[in-house]
Design an enzyme around this catalytic site. Structure first.
Site, PDB file in Angstrom:
ATOM      1  CG  HIS A 116     -39.111  24.766  -9.847  1.00 40.00           C
ATOM      2  ND1 HIS A 116     -37.943  25.058  -9.182  1.00 40.00           N
ATOM      3  CD2 HIS A 116     -39.501  23.554  -9.402  1.00 40.00           C
ATOM      4  CE1 HIS A 116     -37.632  24.040  -8.385  1.00 40.00           C
ATOM      5  NE2 HIS A 116     -38.560  23.112  -8.489  1.00 40.00           N
ATOM      6  CG  ASN A 166     -50.379   1.798   0.769  1.00 37.64           C
ATOM      7  OD1 ASN A 166     -51.373   2.520   0.919  1.00 37.64           O
ATOM      8  ND2 ASN A 166     -50.203   1.025  -0.286  1.00 37.64           N
ATOM      9  CG  ASP A 191     -37.350  22.741  -3.333  1.00 37.97           C
ATOM     10  OD1 ASP A 191     -36.572  21.937  -2.812  1.00 37.97           O
ATOM     11  OD2 ASP A 191     -37.500  22.851  -4.575  1.00 37.97           O
ATOM     12  CG  ASP A 220     -51.861   6.333   1.978  1.00 35.75           C
ATOM     13  OD1 ASP A 220     -51.633   6.193   3.191  1.00 35.75           O
ATOM     14  OD2 ASP A 220     -52.383   5.439   1.267  1.00 35.75           O
ATOM     15  CG  HIS A 272     -35.720  14.783  -0.027  1.00 36.69           C
ATOM     16  ND1 HIS A 272     -35.616  15.645   1.051  1.00 36.69           N
ATOM     17  CD2 HIS A 272     -35.849  15.556  -1.132  1.00 36.69           C
ATOM     18  CE1 HIS A 272     -35.701  16.888   0.605  1.00 36.69           C
ATOM     19  NE2 HIS A 272     -35.842  16.868  -0.710  1.00 36.69           N
ATOM     20  CG  ASP A 273     -32.457  16.876  -1.851  1.00 39.85           C
ATOM     21  OD1 ASP A 273     -32.936  16.315  -2.851  1.00 39.85           O
ATOM     22  OD2 ASP A 273     -32.875  17.962  -1.416  1.00 39.85           O
ATOM     23  CD  GLU A 299     -33.104  22.429  -0.856  1.00 34.00           C
ATOM     24  OE1 GLU A 299     -33.853  23.077  -1.606  1.00 34.00           O
ATOM     25  OE2 GLU A 299     -32.484  21.411  -1.207  1.00 34.00           O
ATOM     26  NE  ARG A 319     -35.559  11.182  -3.120  1.00 30.77           N
ATOM     27  CZ  ARG A 319     -35.714  12.152  -4.014  1.00 30.77           C
ATOM     28  NH1 ARG A 319     -36.555  11.996  -5.023  1.00 30.77           N
ATOM     29  NH2 ARG A 319     -35.026  13.283  -3.911  1.00 30.77           N
ATOM     30  N   GLY A 352     -47.095   3.697  -2.949  1.00 26.73           N
ATOM     31  CA  GLY A 352     -48.427   3.715  -2.339  1.00 26.73           C
ATOM     32  C   GLY A 352     -48.538   4.382  -0.977  1.00 26.73           C
TER      33      GLY A 352
HETATM   34 CA    CA Z   1     -52.001   4.273  -0.717  1.00 27.79          CA
END
Ligand code: CA
Length: 464
Positions: free
Chosen positions: A121, A22, A204, A48, A299-300, A234, A348, A46
């Site tokens: 999508h 962050n 994706d 970024d 992440h999967d 993917e 995550r 948060g």
């Molecule tokens: Ca932030």
């Protein structure tokens, strides 16, 4: 069409933007969770783009030279796979200037950045879908989706009934990619972000867009914007259809991850493992094999340390194999310091920036492998030749052969030390040649066309 030359030399680091760092608390949502809180499906912590820039020294110190960013465009979800504006950086991550600043710092250090393209999508807040909900038959966008009948029920419980959603989900309306306007929108997006400095796309669920002409056009658009752009699909299974000149340079190599799980968790022996990973090398054209993205976690999936039941030795051995096998190795943020977590959302977690919470031994191991991988031609593009595969002891030994050098890769996946005599007669190594470990202090001498090597239990080595 050749694969971009930088890809073979790349070591990727995958960043889930909300959870890496962050760098600007002023863009946090008002209900931001504390950094490091137990991850939830809907919570934001948060992270970024400024955070990535501020922690860039960490990435350089680790040694990676490419970044795969999970989605960064406007979205109400923390993973941002529910896109509502493909041309805008999510304000919780920063803005276009922050994106350019990230690309600048990356390129200044010869680090490439690829983005996550979610083109099958959108989120139901996407402007065109919103228009269809408001104007129904009169919407100019009604043919952008697969609408069966009105009125649309996009928010009630249950699966989508009157339009197609990804896996039937109402929140993820599927695009009608046969519609030229939809194609134009998505391909404009693909081109735009390459023009803004991105070095490629990770696509994706591309197999959900079962349309070869779309992907051929996608590739043409991307490579015309930057001939050095990398495209990564993917695709979880072995599907040669998706890696070629009309589709993607490489695929996410989940089959190697699965094979490593089976070997190191004792479900298959080394000969079976060897056959599986060698079969993968012949399933695709060579240039695509060397452009597949190798991973132990994402992440999967559950994190690598969790997948190996907390056994750091197995994690180290898995990384050794990953960096010694043809393809593009990657690290999922935090896996290198021993972060744990099961499947989504546990995988995550926020990156813990207090060094006392890191497994420094594991991080040093990964750092060492990255450094070797970037400078040893045999690891970058040597071809693989099996020297030994045995069930008892449970070992696999192969060579990576390059005109400039040969590296022996030895894996002992058994519970006991293994004393091996390995024939190297096919490798043109002279008698008396001393092979040194690239990772430790071991050395061995070519004698009678063979070398002797002892590997501790559940360990591996690289020798040259
Ligand atoms: Ca932030």
């Amino acid at each position: 069409m050749p694969v971009p030359s930088w890809v073979q030399r790349a070591v990727f680091y995958q960043i889930f933007p909300d959870r890496f760092a962050n760098g600007d608390p002023s863009n946090d949502p008002v209900n931001v969770q504390p950094w490091g809180a137990e991850p939830t499906y809907r919570g934001f912590q948060g992270g970024d783009l400024r955070g990535i820039i501020q922690r860039f020294d960490y990435l350089l110190d680790l040694g990676i030279n490419a970044i795969y960013l999970n989605p960064i465009f406007m979205s109400p979800t923390n993973h941002r796979y529910h896109t509502t504006d493909y041309f805008r950086i999510d304000p919780k991550l920063g803005d276009l200037a922050d994106f350019h600043a990230l690309i600048d710092v990356a390129h200044r250090h010869d680090v490439r950045v690829i983005l996550d393209g979610v083109f099958n999508h959108c989120g139901r807040g996407f402007f065109a879908f919103d228009d269809v909900m408001e104007n129904e038959e009169d919407s100019p966008y009604r043919d952008w989706f697969h609408i069966k009948r009105f009125p649309l029920d996009a928010y009630g419980k249950g699966k989508a009934r009157n339009y197609l959603g990804w896996w039937g989900m109402k929140k993820l309306p599927k695009f009608n990619t046969a519609n030229p306007q939809v194609r134009r929108y998505l391909l404009d997006c693909a081109r735009y972000w390459i023009e803004q400095g991105a070095d490629g796309w990770r696509l994706d669920v591309p197999n959900e867009i079962d349309d070869d002409s779309f992907w051929a056009e996608f590739r043409q658009v991307v490579t015309s914007a930057n001939p050095e752009a990398y495209t990564l699909g993917e695709i979880w299974e072995v599907q040669p259809r998706w890696a070629n000149a009309d589709h993607f340079d490489g695929l996410m190599n989940y089959p190697v991850r699965a094979a490593l799980h089976d070997l190191l968790l004792g479900r298959v022996d080394a000969p079976h493992f060897a056959q599986r990973v060698e079969d993968l090398l012949t399933a695709y054209a060579r240039e695509n094999v060397y452009a597949h993205y190798l991973l132990l976690g994402s992440h999967d999936t559950e994190r690598v340390l969790t997948a190996f039941e907390g056994d750091v030795q197995k994690v180290k051995l898995a990384y050794l194999f990953l960096f010694a096998y043809p393809g593009v190795p990657s690290i999922y943020y935090g896996d290198e310091i021993g972060l744990e977590g099961g499947k989504d959302p546990q995988c995550r977690r926020a990156f813990p920036w207090e060094p006392h919470r890191w497994n420094h031994d594991l991080r040093a191991w990964v750092q060492r492998l990255i450094a070797l991988r970037k400078r040893r031609p045999a690891l970058i593009d040597g071809h693989l030749r099996r020297l030994l595969a045995s069930g008892s002891p449970n070992v696999y030994v192969f060579a990576r052969i390059h005109p400039q050098e040969t590296i022996l890769v030895a894996i002992n996946a058994g519970p006991a030390p293994a004393a091996l005599r390995i024939s190297v007669q096919d490798l043109e190594l002279p008698e008396g040649r001393i092979l040194h470990s690239l990772l430790g202090s071991t050395e061995t001498v070519v004698c009678g066309g063979a070398v002797d090597l002892t590997l501790p239990a559940m360990s591996g080595d690289l020798l040259a």
